[in-house]
Design a protein around this motif. Sequence first.
Motif, PDB file in Angstrom:
ATOM      1  N   ARG A  16       0.844  -1.192   0.000  1.00 10.14           N
ATOM      2  CA  ARG A  16       0.000   0.000   0.000  1.00 10.14           C
ATOM      3  C   ARG A  16       0.879   1.241   0.000  1.00 10.14           C
ATOM      4  O   ARG A  16       2.067   1.177   0.332  1.00 10.14           O
ATOM      5  CB  ARG A  16      -0.927   0.010   1.210  1.00 10.14           C
ATOM      6  N   SER A  17       0.281   2.348  -0.384  1.00  8.63           N
ATOM      7  CA  SER A  17       1.024   3.601  -0.423  1.00  8.63           C
ATOM      8  C   SER A  17       0.060   4.773  -0.345  1.00  8.63           C
ATOM      9  O   SER A  17      -1.062   4.701  -0.840  1.00  8.63           O
ATOM     10  CB  SER A  17       1.830   3.700  -1.716  1.00  8.63           C
ATOM     11  N   THR A  18       0.531   5.850   0.243  1.00  9.75           N
ATOM     12  CA  THR A  18      -0.231   7.100   0.240  1.00  9.75           C
ATOM     13  C   THR A  18       0.156   7.936  -0.983  1.00  9.75           C
ATOM     14  O   THR A  18      -0.438   8.976  -1.217  1.00  9.75           O
ATOM     15  CB  THR A  18       0.031   7.914   1.524  1.00  9.75           C
ATOM     16  N   ASP A  19       1.142   7.458  -1.742  1.00 13.02           N
ATOM     17  CA  ASP A  19       1.604   8.144  -2.953  1.00 13.02           C
ATOM     18  C   ASP A  19       1.141   7.346  -4.175  1.00 13.02           C
ATOM     19  O   ASP A  19       1.735   6.323  -4.506  1.00 13.02           O
ATOM     20  CB  ASP A  19       3.122   8.258  -2.934  1.00 13.02           C
ATOM     21  N   PRO A  20       0.065   7.789  -4.835  1.00 10.83           N
ATOM     22  CA  PRO A  20      -0.473   7.031  -5.972  1.00 10.83           C
ATOM     23  C   PRO A  20       0.549   6.802  -7.085  1.00 10.83           C
ATOM     24  O   PRO A  20       0.548   5.752  -7.720  1.00 10.83           O
ATOM     25  CB  PRO A  20      -1.639   7.892  -6.462  1.00 10.83           C
ATOM     26  N   ALA A  21       1.422   7.773  -7.334  1.00 11.04           N
ATOM     27  CA  ALA A  21       2.416   7.624  -8.405  1.00 11.04           C
ATOM     28  C   ALA A  21       3.417   6.519  -8.072  1.00 11.04           C
ATOM     29  O   ALA A  21       3.799   5.737  -8.954  1.00 11.04           O
ATOM     30  CB  ALA A  21       3.139   8.948  -8.644  1.00 11.04           C
ATOM     31  N   ALA A  22       3.827   6.432  -6.816  1.00 16.65           N
ATOM     32  CA  ALA A  22       4.771   5.392  -6.406  1.00 16.65           C
ATOM     33  C   ALA A  22       4.138   4.014  -6.538  1.00 16.65           C
ATOM     34  O   ALA A  22       4.787   3.064  -6.997  1.00 16.65           O
ATOM     35  CB  ALA A  22       5.239   5.633  -4.975  1.00 16.65           C
ATOM     36  N   HIS A  47      -6.916   3.920  -9.962  1.00 15.03           N
ATOM     37  CA  HIS A  47      -6.171   4.655  -8.931  1.00 15.03           C
ATOM     38  C   HIS A  47      -6.158   3.879  -7.611  1.00 15.03           C
ATOM     39  O   HIS A  47      -6.597   4.399  -6.578  1.00 15.03           O
ATOM     40  CB  HIS A  47      -6.777   6.041  -8.710  1.00 15.03           C
ATOM     41  N   PRO A  48      -5.650   2.648  -7.625  1.00 18.78           N
ATOM     42  CA  PRO A  48      -5.671   1.862  -6.383  1.00 18.78           C
ATOM     43  C   PRO A  48      -4.723   2.446  -5.337  1.00 18.78           C
ATOM     44  O   PRO A  48      -3.759   3.130  -5.681  1.00 18.78           O
ATOM     45  CB  PRO A  48      -5.205   0.482  -6.833  1.00 18.78           C
ATOM     46  N   HIS A  49      -5.041   2.193  -4.086  1.00 18.19           N
ATOM     47  CA  HIS A  49      -4.166   2.595  -2.989  1.00 18.19           C
ATOM     48  C   HIS A  49      -3.464   1.381  -2.390  1.00 18.19           C
ATOM     49  O   HIS A  49      -2.527   1.516  -1.613  1.00 18.19           O
ATOM     50  CB  HIS A  49      -4.931   3.349  -1.901  1.00 18.19           C
ATOM     51  N   THR A  50      -3.938   0.181  -2.765  1.00 15.06           N
ATOM     52  CA  THR A  50      -3.421  -1.065  -2.205  1.00 15.06           C
ATOM     53  C   THR A  50      -3.490  -2.144  -3.280  1.00 15.06           C
ATOM     54  O   THR A  50      -4.434  -2.169  -4.065  1.00 15.06           O
ATOM     55  CB  THR A  50      -4.282  -1.501  -0.997  1.00 15.06           C
TER      56      THR A  50
END
Length: 95
Positions: A16-22, A47-50
């Motif tokens: 998971r990430s709070t940075d969508p681009a990463a 645009h998944p977050h996880t």
Amino acid sequence: MPSNQHQAESGHFIIRSTDPAALAAFIDEASIDPELELIDQIGPIGHPHTVVLAMSNAKAAALEQRFTQASPLKIEPDRPLSLFDESDQWPGNLQ
């Protein structure tokens, strides 16, 4: 059919990430890595977050090491969810 030893050496992991681009860059990377199998994407379509991936425990450990070095990505084992503990009884349980 995979052996029990092989199953014990691999599993599903959440990234998971709070940075969508990463996360998007990692998904692109994972799509060409034969050691990673994308199981699911969680979040808005496109645009998944996880993401949930199947991989060896060794690969997960390597990613964890890589992510601890100034990365917005986090990895953890995917664990099954349950509504109740095994000891809990469903309140409306009819037996």
